[in-house]
Design a protein around this motif. Structure first.
Motif, short mmCIF file in Angstrom:
data_model
loop_
_atom_site.label_atom_id
_atom_site.label_comp_id
_atom_site.label_asym_id
_atom_site.label_seq_id
_atom_site.Cartn_x
_atom_site.Cartn_y
_atom_site.Cartn_z
N HIS A 194 -5.56 -12.51 -6.78
CA HIS A 194 -5.56 -11.77 -5.52
C HIS A 194 -4.20 -11.86 -4.85
O HIS A 194 -3.67 -10.87 -4.35
N GLN A 195 -3.61 -13.05 -4.86
CA GLN A 195 -2.30 -13.22 -4.24
C GLN A 195 -1.24 -12.41 -4.99
O GLN A 195 -0.40 -11.75 -4.38
N ALA A 196 -1.25 -12.46 -6.31
CA ALA A 196 -0.27 -11.71 -7.10
C ALA A 196 -0.40 -10.21 -6.87
O ALA A 196 0.60 -9.51 -6.69
N LYS A 197 -1.63 -9.72 -6.87
CA LYS A 197 -1.85 -8.29 -6.62
C LYS A 197 -1.42 -7.92 -5.22
O LYS A 197 -0.86 -6.85 -4.98
N GLY A 198 -1.70 -8.79 -4.23
CA GLY A 198 -1.28 -8.52 -2.85
C GLY A 198 0.23 -8.46 -2.72
O GLY A 198 0.77 -7.60 -2.02
N GLN A 199 0.93 -9.37 -3.39
CA GLN A 199 2.39 -9.35 -3.34
C GLN A 199 2.96 -8.12 -4.03
O GLN A 199 3.92 -7.52 -3.55
N ASP A 200 2.36 -7.72 -5.16
CA ASP A 200 2.81 -6.50 -5.83
C ASP A 200 2.61 -5.29 -4.92
O ASP A 200 3.47 -4.41 -4.84
N PHE A 201 1.47 -5.25 -4.24
CA PHE A 201 1.19 -4.14 -3.32
C PHE A 201 2.21 -4.10 -2.19
O PHE A 201 2.73 -3.03 -1.86
N GLN A 202 2.52 -5.25 -1.61
CA GLN A 202 3.51 -5.29 -0.52
C GLN A 202 4.88 -4.87 -1.01
O GLN A 202 5.60 -4.15 -0.32
N ARG A 203 5.26 -5.27 -2.22
CA ARG A 203 6.54 -4.89 -2.79
C ARG A 203 6.59 -3.36 -2.99
O ARG A 203 7.59 -2.72 -2.66
N GLU A 204 5.51 -2.78 -3.52
CA GLU A 204 5.47 -1.33 -3.73
C GLU A 204 5.50 -0.59 -2.40
O GLU A 204 6.15 0.46 -2.29
N MET A 205 4.82 -1.12 -1.38
CA MET A 205 4.84 -0.47 -0.07
C MET A 205 6.25 -0.50 0.53
O MET A 205 6.68 0.45 1.17
N ALA A 206 6.97 -1.60 0.32
CA ALA A 206 8.35 -1.68 0.83
C ALA A 206 9.23 -0.63 0.17
O ALA A 206 10.05 0.00 0.84
N VAL A 207 9.04 -0.42 -1.13
CA VAL A 207 9.82 0.61 -1.83
C VAL A 207 9.47 1.99 -1.29
O VAL A 207 10.35 2.81 -1.02
N VAL A 208 8.18 2.25 -1.09
CA VAL A 208 7.76 3.56 -0.57
C VAL A 208 8.30 3.77 0.83
O VAL A 208 8.81 4.85 1.16
N LEU A 209 8.21 2.75 1.67
CA LEU A 209 8.71 2.88 3.04
C LEU A 209 10.22 3.06 3.08
O LEU A 209 10.74 3.72 3.97
N SER A 210 10.92 2.49 2.11
CA SER A 210 12.37 2.69 2.08
C SER A 210 12.72 4.13 1.72
O SER A 210 13.79 4.61 2.04
N ARG A 211 11.80 4.83 1.03
CA ARG A 211 12.03 6.23 0.66
C ARG A 211 11.51 7.21 1.70
O ARG A 211 11.64 8.41 1.54
N LEU A 212 10.91 6.70 2.77
CA LEU A 212 10.30 7.57 3.77
C LEU A 212 11.25 8.61 4.36
O LEU A 212 10.86 9.77 4.49
N PRO A 213 12.50 8.27 4.71
CA PRO A 213 13.39 9.31 5.26
C PRO A 213 13.63 10.45 4.27
O PRO A 213 13.64 11.62 4.67
N GLN A 214 13.77 10.14 2.98
CA GLN A 214 13.97 11.21 2.00
C GLN A 214 12.72 12.06 1.87
O GLN A 214 12.81 13.28 1.73
#
Length: 176
Positions: free
Chosen positions: A123-143
Motif C-alpha cells: 500500500h505504501q509503495a503504491k501510494g508513493q508511486d501515485f504521488q510521484r505520478e501526480m507530481a509529474v502530471v501537475l508539473s505538466r498542467l500549464p502545458q
C-alpha cells in the motif's frame, strides 16, 4: 442581379464569412474544438504509453511483478474454496477447521504480522508511486491548459505560481 450579388458580397465577400464569424460568438467553432480535443487526447495517449513503457522491465522484474500479484487473488479464491468445501463435504471441512483451531495463538499473531506488513508495504509503495505520478502530471498542467485553451505557446516556468518557495526563487535567480 447586382443587388443580390452586393448582398451576398456583404455576407460572404472579401474572403470572409460574416455569418460564421457571428455564429462563433455564440457557439464554439466545432472544427477548432475538435482539433483541441484531438491534441488533448493525443497527450493522454502519450501519457498512457509512457506508463506502460515504464512497466516493461527485465524478465525477472516481470516474474516478480507476477508473484507479487498472487497473494490477494489466492486469498480471495481460497476463501471461496472454503465455502464451497463446507457445502460439499461438511464433515471433511469440520475436521480441517478443528485442526486450524489447534494452531497456537503466537503463530496466528505471526501470520497476521506477515500479512499486515506485506499489504502495508505494498500500500505504501503504491501510494508513493501515485504521488510521484501526480507530481509529474501537475508539473505538466500549464502545458495542458495551454493546449486545451487552443494557444500554441506554453507558459514559461516562471509563470507557474510556486507560492513562497524560497529555494525555488533562489534557484531561479541563479539561472538568470
Amino acid at each position: 442581379m447586382g443587388l443580390i450579388e452586393t448582398a451576398m458580397g456583404l455576407v460572404f465577400g472579401s474572403g470572409r464569412n460574416v455569418v460564421a464569424e457571428t455564429a462563433e460568438v455564440f457557439r464554439v467553432n466545432a472544427e477548432a474544438e475538435a482539433q483541441r480535443g484531438h491534441g488533448a487526447r493525443g497527450e493522454a495517449l502519450e501519457q498512457f504509453a509512457a506508463e506502460f513503457a515504464r512497466a516493461q522491465g527485465s524478465g525477472f522484474d516481470r516474474m516478480m511483478d507476477g508473484v507479487n500479484r498472487l497473494p490477494r487473488p489466492a486469498m480471495a479464491l481460497g476463501t471461496l474454496g472454503l465455502f464451497g468445501a463446507a457445502m460439499v463435504d461438511p464433515v471433511w471441512f469440520a475436521e480441517r477447521m478443528a485442526g486450524i483451531a489447534l494452531v497456537p495463538e503466537p503463530l496466528w499473531w505471526l501470520l497476521a504480522a506477515i500479512v499486515s506488513f506485506y499489504f502495508g508495504a505494498r500500500h505504501q509503495a503504491k501510494g508513493q508511486d501515485f504521488q510521484r505520478e501526480m507530481a509529474v502530471v501537475l508539473s505538466r498542467l500549464p502545458q495542458i491548459r495551454a493546449l486545451l485553451d487552443g494557444s500554441e505557446e506554453t507558459p514559461a516556468p516562471d509563470a507557474v505560481d510556486t507560492g513562497d518557495n524560497t529555494a525555488l526563487a533562489e534557484w531561479r535567480a541563479t539561472q538568470g
